[in-house]
Design a protein around this motif. Structure first.
Motif, PDB file in Angstrom:
ATOM      1  N   UNK A 185      89.228  30.036  21.947  1.00  0.00           N
ATOM      2  CA  UNK A 185      90.109  29.722  23.071  1.00  0.00           C
ATOM      3  C   UNK A 185      90.006  30.815  24.123  1.00  0.00           C
ATOM      4  N   UNK A 186      90.049  30.451  25.403  1.00  0.00           N
ATOM      5  CA  UNK A 186      90.052  31.462  26.457  1.00  0.00           C
ATOM      6  C   UNK A 186      91.458  32.043  26.649  1.00  0.00           C
ATOM      7  N   UNK A 187      91.525  33.346  26.776  1.00  0.00           N
ATOM      8  CA  UNK A 187      92.789  34.047  27.015  1.00  0.00           C
ATOM      9  C   UNK A 187      92.602  34.982  28.214  1.00  0.00           C
ATOM     10  N   UNK A 188      93.617  35.076  29.039  1.00  0.00           N
ATOM     11  CA  UNK A 188      93.583  35.989  30.188  1.00  0.00           C
ATOM     12  C   UNK A 188      94.354  37.255  29.830  1.00  0.00           C
ATOM     13  N   UNK A 189      93.656  38.371  29.880  1.00  0.00           N
ATOM     14  CA  UNK A 189      94.267  39.679  29.666  1.00  0.00           C
ATOM     15  C   UNK A 189      94.352  40.405  31.003  1.00  0.00           C
ATOM     16  N   UNK A 190      95.115  41.455  31.054  1.00  0.00           N
ATOM     17  CA  UNK A 190      95.150  42.385  32.195  1.00  0.00           C
ATOM     18  C   UNK A 190      95.644  41.766  33.487  1.00  0.00           C
ATOM     19  N   UNK A 191      96.720  41.063  33.410  1.00  0.00           N
ATOM     20  CA  UNK A 191      97.298  40.613  34.665  1.00  0.00           C
ATOM     21  C   UNK A 191      97.767  39.182  34.645  1.00  0.00           C
TER      22      UNK A 191
END
Length: 116
Positions: free
Chosen positions: A83-89
């Motif tokens: 699964x794609x996850x957005x980190x850092x913001x």
């Protein structure tokens, strides 16, 4: 392995209104986990069925993963799927390709938002 360049985020009406103002820091589960959960087109219906059952006023946003760049990490989750996850913001409105109300086709599959 080629990764999809577009992922999808399910949002409540209130969360969508926040995103429309420019950015969205994440749903409570995102904030607790430390990243924004996304799904591929193939994973979207199962995500909605598992995590949003019985909820109304839901929306789907198509996210340009290439615009997010290195802040996207693909991680193993449900059933070994990546699964794609957005980190850092936060999720920025400028990375959203399209969005619309969550709708299903005749087979029950979640329809993807149409750019326009």
């Amino acid at each position: 392995m080629t990764r999809d360049p577009i992922a999808y985020k399910v949002l409540t009406g209130e969360q969508l209104a926040t995103l429309e103002s420019g950015s969205f820091a994440g749903a409570p589960v995102d904030l607790a986990d430390g990243y924004i959960h996304l799904s591929t087109a193939e994973q979207l219906t199962e995500t909605v069925d598992k995590h949003f059952a019985g909820q109304s006023d839901l929306h789907v946003a198509a996210i340009d993963l290439e615009a997010i760049g290195d802040d996207v990490t693909w991680e193993e989750s449900r059933g070994g799927q990546l699964f794609p996850h957005i980190y850092n913001g936060p999720l920025l409105l400028e990375t959203v390709l399209s969005y619309g109300p969550l709708e299903r086709d005749d087979t029950g599959k979640v329809k993807l938002p149409v750019a326009g």
